[in-house]
Design a protein around this motif. Structure first.
Motif, mmCIF file in Angstrom:
data_model
loop_
_atom_site.group_PDB
_atom_site.id
_atom_site.type_symbol
_atom_site.label_atom_id
_atom_site.label_comp_id
_atom_site.label_asym_id
_atom_site.label_seq_id
_atom_site.Cartn_x
_atom_site.Cartn_y
_atom_site.Cartn_z
ATOM 1 N N GLU A 1 0.824 -1.210 0.000
ATOM 2 C CA GLU A 1 0.000 0.000 0.000
ATOM 3 C C GLU A 1 0.855 1.256 0.000
ATOM 4 N N ALA A 2 1.927 1.258 0.790
ATOM 5 C CA ALA A 2 2.803 2.428 0.865
ATOM 6 C C ALA A 2 3.470 2.699 -0.484
ATOM 7 N N VAL A 3 3.912 1.644 -1.152
ATOM 8 C CA VAL A 3 4.538 1.805 -2.464
ATOM 9 C C VAL A 3 3.493 2.253 -3.489
ATOM 10 N N GLN A 4 2.260 1.786 -3.351
ATOM 11 C CA GLN A 4 1.197 2.237 -4.250
ATOM 12 C C GLN A 4 0.925 3.732 -4.089
ATOM 13 N N VAL A 5 1.020 4.235 -2.864
ATOM 14 C CA VAL A 5 0.873 5.682 -2.642
ATOM 15 C C VAL A 5 1.978 6.424 -3.385
ATOM 16 N N THR A 6 3.205 5.941 -3.276
ATOM 17 C CA THR A 6 4.331 6.548 -4.004
ATOM 18 C C THR A 6 4.036 6.588 -5.495
ATOM 19 N N GLN A 7 3.581 5.473 -6.046
ATOM 20 C CA GLN A 7 3.305 5.402 -7.474
ATOM 21 C C GLN A 7 2.153 6.323 -7.869
ATOM 22 N N HIS A 8 1.124 6.383 -7.048
ATOM 23 C CA HIS A 8 -0.017 7.248 -7.335
ATOM 24 C C HIS A 8 0.402 8.715 -7.351
ATOM 25 N N ALA B 1 3.414 9.929 -7.843
ATOM 26 C CA ALA B 1 4.276 10.153 -9.007
ATOM 27 C C ALA B 1 3.441 10.295 -10.275
ATOM 28 N N ASN B 2 2.472 9.418 -10.470
ATOM 29 C CA ASN B 2 1.609 9.501 -11.653
ATOM 30 C C ASN B 2 0.818 10.810 -11.668
ATOM 31 N N PHE B 3 0.329 11.226 -10.509
ATOM 32 C CA PHE B 3 -0.411 12.484 -10.425
ATOM 33 C C PHE B 3 0.487 13.668 -10.793
ATOM 34 N N LEU B 4 1.695 13.720 -10.224
ATOM 35 C CA LEU B 4 2.593 14.840 -10.513
ATOM 36 C C LEU B 4 2.986 14.876 -11.985
ATOM 37 N N VAL B 5 3.231 13.730 -12.581
ATOM 38 C CA VAL B 5 3.564 13.688 -14.004
ATOM 39 C C VAL B 5 2.364 14.138 -14.835
ATOM 40 N N SER B 6 1.158 13.714 -14.460
ATOM 41 C CA SER B 6 -0.022 14.136 -15.226
ATOM 42 C C SER B 6 -0.230 15.643 -15.121
ATOM 43 N N GLU B 7 0.069 16.224 -13.968
ATOM 44 C CA GLU B 7 -0.022 17.671 -13.819
ATOM 45 C C GLU B 7 1.037 18.373 -14.667
ATOM 46 N N ALA B 8 2.264 17.849 -14.667
ATOM 47 C CA ALA B 8 3.343 18.452 -15.458
ATOM 48 C C ALA B 8 3.034 18.396 -16.950
ATOM 49 N N ARG B 9 2.395 17.339 -17.387
ATOM 50 C CA ARG B 9 2.061 17.198 -18.813
ATOM 51 C C ARG B 9 1.064 18.246 -19.286
ATOM 52 N N LYS B 10 0.344 18.866 -18.371
ATOM 53 C CA LYS B 10 -0.611 19.914 -18.736
ATOM 54 C C LYS B 10 0.081 21.206 -19.143
ATOM 55 N N SER B 11 1.346 21.349 -18.770
ATOM 56 C CA SER B 11 2.092 22.557 -19.095
ATOM 57 C C SER B 11 2.387 22.615 -20.592
#
Length: 125
Positions: free
Chosen positions: A70-77, A79-89
């Motif tokens: 679960e802790a590693v899944q939080v890390t992955q989530h 990371a995916n969220f931050l990358v998806s936000e960066a892609r909006k730029s």
């Protein structure tokens, strides 16, 4: 809490903070005091963390860092969220500039056996 965090109560009392950010998570410090650990803007693509989402998957020197699935899944989530936000730029620097600034241009130093919580560090001189 002192100088490193803000309690949920103080956060809500501060109109500038509470009108701009929504509290997503709270955490407890080593003195058992609750502090605001993740916030997200009500109106802007701004998320702030008062914790290290990468540590669960990549730091093994401290026993207090959980490494459960679960802790590693939080890390992955996160990371995916931050990358998806960066892609909006719409900012697109030249690829040469990106390549020149990658961390892979530097060599990490392994220091996990020192037990300080950091498995690898980058030393710039």
């Amino acid at each position: 809490m002192g100088q490193y965090g803000i309690s949920p109560e103080r956060f809500q009392e501060n109109q500038n903070l509470s009108s701009f950010f929504k509290v997503l998570t709270t955490s407890t410090d080593e003195d058992n005091k609750v502090y605001v650990s993740t916030v997200h803007s009500h109106s802007y693509p701004v998320t702030a963390f008062q914790w290290h989402p990468e540590k669960n998957a990549f730091e093994w020197g401290l026993s207090m860092i959980p490494h459960s699935e679960e802790a590693v899944q939080v890390t992955q989530h996160v990371a995916n969220f931050l990358v998806s936000e960066a892609r909006k730029s719409l900012n697109r620097p030249p690829s040469r500039r990106v390549l020149d600034n990658l961390i892979y241009n530097y060599s990490p130093t392994y220091c996990g056996k020192a037990g300080k919580g950091y498995d690898e560090v980058y030393i710039f001189s």
